[in-house]
Design an enzyme around this catalytic site. Sequence first.
Site, mmCIF file in Angstrom:
data_model
loop_
_atom_site.group_PDB
_atom_site.id
_atom_site.type_symbol
_atom_site.label_atom_id
_atom_site.label_comp_id
_atom_site.label_asym_id
_atom_site.label_seq_id
_atom_site.Cartn_x
_atom_site.Cartn_y
_atom_site.Cartn_z
ATOM 1 N N HIS A 122 0.869 -1.178 0.000
ATOM 2 C CA HIS A 122 0.000 0.000 0.000
ATOM 3 C C HIS A 122 0.910 1.234 0.000
ATOM 4 C CE1 HIS A 122 -2.851 2.903 1.786
ATOM 5 N NE2 HIS A 122 -3.809 2.076 1.463
ATOM 6 N N ASP A 199 2.914 -4.712 8.102
ATOM 7 C CA ASP A 199 1.701 -3.911 7.931
ATOM 8 C C ASP A 199 0.511 -4.858 8.022
ATOM 9 O OD1 ASP A 199 -0.554 -2.722 6.905
ATOM 10 O OD2 ASP A 199 0.408 -1.897 5.112
ATOM 11 N N GLN A 202 -4.749 -5.239 6.794
ATOM 12 C CA GLN A 202 -5.770 -6.144 6.261
ATOM 13 C C GLN A 202 -5.798 -7.478 6.993
ATOM 14 O OE1 GLN A 202 -8.067 -5.414 4.037
ATOM 15 N NE2 GLN A 202 -7.257 -3.379 3.631
ATOM 16 N N LYS A 225 -10.678 -1.231 10.291
ATOM 17 C CA LYS A 225 -10.839 -2.405 9.417
ATOM 18 C C LYS A 225 -11.198 -3.635 10.241
ATOM 19 C CE LYS A 225 -7.523 -0.514 6.139
ATOM 20 N NZ LYS A 225 -8.178 -0.136 4.898
ATOM 21 N N CYS A 363 -4.700 2.332 -3.798
ATOM 22 C CA CYS A 363 -3.470 2.861 -3.164
ATOM 23 C C CYS A 363 -2.303 1.911 -3.361
ATOM 24 C CB CYS A 363 -3.671 3.144 -1.671
ATOM 25 S SG CYS A 363 -4.802 4.476 -1.352
#
Length: 405
Positions: A122, A199, A202, A225, A363
């Site tokens: 991202h 990261d 998600q 999220k 993104c």
Amino acid sequence: MLDIQKIRQDFPILNEVINGKPLVYFDNAATTQKPLPVLNALTRYYEHFNANIHRGIHHLAEKATSAFEASRHKIQTFLNARHVEEIIFTYGTTDGINLVAQSYGRTFLKAGDEIIISTMEHHSNIVPWQMLCEEKGCVLRVIPINDEGELLMDEYEKMLSEKTKFVSVVHVSNALGTINPVAEIIEKAHAVGAKVLIDGAQASSHIDINVQALDCDFYVFSLHKLYGPTGMGALYGKKDILNAMPPYRGGGEMIKEVTFAKTTYSDLPYKFEAGTPNIADVVAAYTAVEYVETLGKKQIADYEHELLVYGTDALQSIDGLRLVGTAKEKVSVISFVMDGIHPQDVGVILDQQGIAVRTGHHCTQPLMQRLGIPGTSRASFAVYNTKEEIDKLVVGLERVKKMLS
Ligand code: PMP
């Protein structure tokens, strides 16, 4: 077995009617909807114990502080962090990565050091490192992918050397749904002495996260999220590393003593939490995590996998539709392109039918360049989605084809 109809009743927004049609919300990778317990937690905070935290000695300030700190404990358990002070509240994943790039990166990285990211990052896990490279003269290296959207681990291994000082990769791709082999990535990076940030934007809603088992140095995610509020996230960092890092922002809360001659800083985690934080949203984050824990991560993941399999089969059967991202290990994200039809047009026509999908580059512009497409349409499923909704998507996409091809 999860009772999906009962779960749906927890999400008032699912009763919305969009363009005369019941809402079908398939944009969960952008942000999930919020259940009533989370909405109630926000209201309860403002109605009953809104106060600034940590410094007040009155009843409300104490209550707000203890709810705020309870959230930190909740997230510590959620990630299985060893120490509670290893959890830093942030404004989200982007903020967490910037904190690490600016504080750790500017202090410990120097010209010629290599930072490894991947093709499927991202923008928020690209740009902060580019900014650092520009300032410090570090070199950014990028792990390539195959056409299915999986990292080429052999290439990664070849990139690693004593010059590698930092590896920052996404746990689960927002654009493709690929689950990356992060444990292996971390182990190999550590073997050359590099630090690793994962990261988890998600991953947090789909995968069980255990930062001690992973042995990552940093892990970042956003609560929005994970059925929680927007503008709030957490950074996990190993205590000794966080202790060695200078503060990221200066201001109230993060100090021990201020004089015009010299300021001393608070201990962890407050050293990294300057200013009045997002108290209400941090408090409600407790409830979001509790909501997910009550349903059960494994049950959620199993059900979402069922939706993924069903959705993949259904969409694949549409003539002229091509799936983008067919990794063996995937979460419930389906990206696709349609012959001769721009993704944005797909989104507009589906919206007319009450179906919310995301279209564009998600993104991840460099990833789209690698795949040779301007963007995709993306349907991403959460625990409240159903097979009947996927059937509606199929009908909607057939209509898109009829109207535009
Ligand atoms: N990384 C990934 C993989 C994401 O999906 C997102 C959100 N789309 C981010 C980082 C940024 O998260 P936030 O906007 O909450 O900071």
